[in-house]
Motif scaffolding. Structure first.
Motif, PDB file in Angstrom:
ATOM      1  N   MET A  55      56.222  31.640  28.039  1.00  0.00           N
ATOM      2  CA  MET A  55      54.974  32.381  28.012  1.00  0.00           C
ATOM      3  C   MET A  55      55.185  33.706  28.754  1.00  0.00           C
ATOM      4  SD  MET A  55      53.259  30.063  26.455  1.00  0.00           S
ATOM      5  CE  MET A  55      53.663  28.359  26.086  1.00  0.00           C
ATOM      6  N   ASN A  56      55.008  34.814  28.062  1.00  0.00           N
ATOM      7  CA  ASN A  56      55.253  36.106  28.709  1.00  0.00           C
ATOM      8  C   ASN A  56      54.150  37.108  28.383  1.00  0.00           C
ATOM      9  OD1 ASN A  56      55.860  36.420  26.028  1.00  0.00           O
ATOM     10  ND2 ASN A  56      58.012  36.937  26.328  1.00  0.00           N
ATOM     11  N   GLU A  57      52.914  36.599  28.272  1.00  0.00           N
ATOM     12  CA  GLU A  57      51.776  37.476  28.023  1.00  0.00           C
ATOM     13  C   GLU A  57      51.236  38.021  29.339  1.00  0.00           C
ATOM     14  OE1 GLU A  57      52.045  34.394  26.929  1.00  0.00           O
ATOM     15  OE2 GLU A  57      52.057  34.480  24.734  1.00  0.00           O
ATOM     16  N   ARG A  58      50.931  39.302  29.349  1.00  0.00           N
ATOM     17  CA  ARG A  58      50.418  39.950  30.552  1.00  0.00           C
ATOM     18  C   ARG A  58      49.161  40.722  30.205  1.00  0.00           C
ATOM     19  NH1 ARG A  58      52.990  45.295  33.447  1.00  0.00           N
ATOM     20  NH2 ARG A  58      51.509  45.448  35.190  1.00  0.00           N
ATOM     21  N   LEU A  59      48.163  40.640  31.087  1.00  0.00           N
ATOM     22  CA  LEU A  59      46.910  41.361  30.900  1.00  0.00           C
ATOM     23  C   LEU A  59      46.581  42.127  32.181  1.00  0.00           C
ATOM     24  CD1 LEU A  59      44.329  41.919  29.177  1.00  0.00           C
ATOM     25  CD2 LEU A  59      43.311  39.916  30.286  1.00  0.00           C
ATOM     26  N   THR A  60      46.434  43.442  32.040  1.00  0.00           N
ATOM     27  CA  THR A  60      46.020  44.297  33.153  1.00  0.00           C
ATOM     28  C   THR A  60      44.711  44.969  32.758  1.00  0.00           C
ATOM     29  OG1 THR A  60      48.317  44.743  33.764  1.00  0.00           O
ATOM     30  CG2 THR A  60      46.657  46.245  34.623  1.00  0.00           C
ATOM     31  N   VAL A  61      43.707  44.873  33.629  1.00  0.00           N
ATOM     32  CA  VAL A  61      42.385  45.420  33.315  1.00  0.00           C
ATOM     33  C   VAL A  61      41.828  46.134  34.530  1.00  0.00           C
ATOM     34  CG1 VAL A  61      40.057  44.919  32.480  1.00  0.00           C
ATOM     35  CG2 VAL A  61      41.964  43.480  31.737  1.00  0.00           C
ATOM     36  N   GLN A  62      41.248  47.301  34.296  1.00  0.00           N
ATOM     37  CA  GLN A  62      40.551  48.035  35.345  1.00  0.00           C
ATOM     38  C   GLN A  62      39.212  48.524  34.794  1.00  0.00           C
ATOM     39  OE1 GLN A  62      43.061  51.221  36.728  1.00  0.00           O
ATOM     40  NE2 GLN A  62      44.769  49.860  37.219  1.00  0.00           N
ATOM     41  N   SER A  63      38.157  48.330  35.565  1.00  0.00           N
ATOM     42  CA  SER A  63      36.826  48.872  35.244  1.00  0.00           C
ATOM     43  C   SER A  63      36.364  48.462  33.850  1.00  0.00           C
ATOM     44  CB  SER A  63      36.829  50.409  35.355  1.00  0.00           C
ATOM     45  OG  SER A  63      37.151  50.812  36.657  1.00  0.00           O
ATOM     46  N   PHE A  64      36.228  47.164  33.657  1.00  0.00           N
ATOM     47  CA  PHE A  64      35.761  46.638  32.366  1.00  0.00           C
ATOM     48  C   PHE A  64      34.766  45.519  32.654  1.00  0.00           C
ATOM     49  CE2 PHE A  64      36.085  43.825  28.643  1.00  0.00           C
ATOM     50  CZ  PHE A  64      35.858  44.736  27.623  1.00  0.00           C
ATOM     51  N   GLY A  65      33.491  45.765  32.320  1.00  0.00           N
ATOM     52  CA  GLY A  65      32.477  44.770  32.618  1.00  0.00           C
ATOM     53  C   GLY A  65      32.476  44.442  34.108  1.00  0.00           C
ATOM     54  N   PRO A  66      32.485  43.143  34.456  1.00  0.00           N
ATOM     55  CA  PRO A  66      32.482  42.761  35.878  1.00  0.00           C
ATOM     56  C   PRO A  66      33.850  42.867  36.542  1.00  0.00           C
ATOM     57  CG  PRO A  66      32.511  40.808  34.514  1.00  0.00           C
ATOM     58  CD  PRO A  66      32.378  41.974  33.571  1.00  0.00           C
ATOM     59  N   ILE A  67      34.882  43.177  35.756  1.00  0.00           N
ATOM     60  CA  ILE A  67      36.238  43.222  36.308  1.00  0.00           C
ATOM     61  C   ILE A  67      36.516  44.599  36.900  1.00  0.00           C
ATOM     62  CG2 ILE A  67      38.695  43.038  35.794  1.00  0.00           C
ATOM     63  CD1 ILE A  67      37.990  41.195  33.491  1.00  0.00           C
ATOM     64  N   ARG A  68      36.880  44.602  38.176  1.00  0.00           N
ATOM     65  CA  ARG A  68      37.278  45.851  38.820  1.00  0.00           C
ATOM     66  C   ARG A  68      38.766  46.107  38.608  1.00  0.00           C
ATOM     67  NH1 ARG A  68      33.419  43.846  42.281  1.00  0.00           N
ATOM     68  NH2 ARG A  68      34.878  42.735  43.629  1.00  0.00           N
ATOM     69  N   GLN A  69      39.596  45.117  38.948  1.00  0.00           N
ATOM     70  CA  GLN A  69      41.031  45.291  38.758  1.00  0.00           C
ATOM     71  C   GLN A  69      41.719  43.931  38.769  1.00  0.00           C
ATOM     72  OE1 GLN A  69      42.849  48.207  41.285  1.00  0.00           O
ATOM     73  NE2 GLN A  69      44.926  47.569  40.793  1.00  0.00           N
ATOM     74  N   ILE A  70      42.455  43.632  37.703  1.00  0.00           N
ATOM     75  CA  ILE A  70      43.265  42.424  37.645  1.00  0.00           C
ATOM     76  C   ILE A  70      44.610  42.751  37.004  1.00  0.00           C
ATOM     77  CG2 ILE A  70      41.259  40.883  37.443  1.00  0.00           C
ATOM     78  CD1 ILE A  70      42.152  40.548  34.439  1.00  0.00           C
ATOM     79  N   ASP A  71      45.596  41.949  37.304  1.00  0.00           N
ATOM     80  CA  ASP A  71      46.917  42.046  36.678  1.00  0.00           C
ATOM     81  C   ASP A  71      47.477  40.623  36.620  1.00  0.00           C
ATOM     82  OD1 ASP A  71      49.362  42.691  35.649  1.00  0.00           O
ATOM     83  OD2 ASP A  71      49.952  44.054  37.258  1.00  0.00           O
ATOM     84  N   ILE A  72      47.427  40.012  35.440  1.00  0.00           N
ATOM     85  CA  ILE A  72      47.671  38.576  35.312  1.00  0.00           C
ATOM     86  C   ILE A  72      48.785  38.303  34.308  1.00  0.00           C
ATOM     87  CG2 ILE A  72      46.655  36.444  34.394  1.00  0.00           C
ATOM     88  CD1 ILE A  72      43.982  37.431  35.571  1.00  0.00           C
ATOM     89  N   ASN A  73      49.663  37.386  34.662  1.00  0.00           N
ATOM     90  CA  ASN A  73      50.658  36.860  33.733  1.00  0.00           C
ATOM     91  C   ASN A  73      50.243  35.450  33.339  1.00  0.00           C
ATOM     92  OD1 ASN A  73      52.885  38.936  33.604  1.00  0.00           O
ATOM     93  ND2 ASN A  73      52.773  38.641  35.812  1.00  0.00           N
TER      94      ASN A  73
END
Length: 404
Positions: A1-19
């Motif tokens: 499994m090598n999926e990565r999701l990085t999100v900033q300023s989207f809905g309630p999400i301020r900043q995440i970086d998840i594998n």
């Protein structure tokens, strides 16, 4: 499994970086972004699949970003109004890289060989509506379109298990009378219509039978159903490769292998909102175990859970601990472990990702896995339990002074 999701300023999400891993858990308070992460993950996995099958061209969603990427694609899960001026989203897998930034959406095709397609199912928290409705719902006014997709899978599953399905808890079974279009929950000495059953059963049944139905389809290795148009397109591409005399046999084989991957499912991506919904803790245990069992039925399957329940953490910890003891133990230890937790439910700690989401920090997420043990460690939910106990102790001390 090598999926990565990085999100900033989207809905309630301020900043995440998840594998992401084979088993993924997101737990925390309401409005912290658990479902938002799950819906973004579902959206990009579906987009990958659409590009692999050439349902859409590579530039379809990169042009007219507002109308297609936001309104059409993200609107499927009702997250199209979560965008802000400074929103940044990156999703990357072995096959594609998707980037949304500065109101632009870009796609990079990594041109890796396709080994198969994912069967993706998003199980919404609103699923109880399906059980409480006697007839098949044709519209879902006011609800995301994902509910309609799950509704279709639910009815296909009911037909598959019409001769009987044993629920993982309560010594209950399910039977579907297709002739009269009635669903029944059967106990040891009684039966009731599904629409009259408890909310926990109405919530759990769709999750159980859809998960097992789709998991079995993937595990069977059979070719997936294709439309006439899709099948004709695949046949034309195959013939074009075979008739090309300028291609070496090794190149032809590689291209044909790539095409064949579009004809079958190689994994089941099961995304479940609140599996514990309306369930007693013992039944939550049975539900999580079943989902992990289905997830273990194929190597590349993935399970993603969003939850509010601290029991979910404890249940997964037991499955991890069972795996660790079973793998390191001798035959006698394996036997003792299997009596408590059979191997089909075990969770490899290296395949688990668990995050707690909060409203309090700039990066509003943190891993709750211990790096040394692979077991879920203390988290915000433990802190809530401590607060409740401190209040109890304080109140009891006050109460004790009133006793004469």
């Amino acid at each position: 499994m090598n999926e990565r999701l990085t999100v900033q300023s989207f809905g309630p999400i301020r900043q995440i970086d998840i594998n992401f891993r084979k088993v993924n858990l997101f737990i925390g308070d309401q409005g912290t972004g658990k479902s938002c992460i799950a819906k973004l993950f579902s959206t990009f996995r579906w987009l990958e699949k659409a590009l692999m099958t050439e349902t859409y061209s590579l530039d379809y969603f990169t042009k007219f970003v507002d109308a297609r990427f936001k309104k059409q694609l993200c609107g499927y899960h009702r997250i199209d109004d979560f965008f802000r001026d400074d929103t940044y989203i990156l999703y990357e897998s072995a096959l594609y890289k998707f980037v949304y930034a500065d109101s632009m959406f870009k796609i990079e095709n990594k041109k890796e060989t396709i080994t198969g397609l994912p069967k993706i199912m998003y199980v919404p928290a609103e699923r109880i509506i399906l059980s409480s409705a006697e007839k098949k719902l044709k519209t879902f006014d006011g609800l995301p379109a994902s509910n309609l997709t799950f509704n279709q899978a639910f009815w296909e599953s009911k037909e598959r298990f019409k001769d009987g399905y044993a629920l993982p808890f309560g010594n209950l079974s399910y039977k579907y009378d297709s002739l009269n279009d009635n669903s029944w929950i059967v106990g040891s000495d009684y039966r009731v219509r599904l629409i009259n059953a408890s909310s926990g059963i109405q919530s759990a049944l769709p999750v159980c039978i859809v998960s097992e139905y789709l998991g079995n389809i993937v595990a069977s290795g059979k070719e997936r159903p294709m439309s006439v148009e899709e099948l004709q397109k695949l046949q034309k591409e195959t013939a074009k490769i075979m008739e090309n005399e300028n291609l070496a046999d090794t190149v032809k084989n590689a291209m044909l292998k790539h095409l064949s991957g579009r004809s079958r499912y190689n994994c089941f991506v099961n995304i479940v909102e609140e599996p514990e919904l309306s369930l007693f803790p013992e039944s939550q245990n049975s539900m999580i175990r079943l989902l992990c069992k289905v997830n273990n039925s194929s190597t590349d399957n993935m399970l993603l859970l969003t939850s509010h329940s601290p029991y979910t953490l404890a249940i997964l910890n037991n499955l991890v601990l069972a795996y660790k003891a079973y793998e390191k133990g001798d035959d006698e230890i394996k036997r003792r472990v299997a009596e408590i937790v059979p191997p089909e439910y075990h969770v490899d700690p290296d395949s688990l990702a668990a995050y707690s989401l909060t409203n309090t920090e700039m990066e509003n997420y943190q891993s709750v896995l211990s790096e040394s043990s692979g077991i879920i460690s203390k988290n915000d939910l433990d802190s809530v339990s401590e607060i409740i106990m401190r209040e109890f102790n304080s109140l009891y001390r006050i109460y004790a002074t009133t006793i004469k």
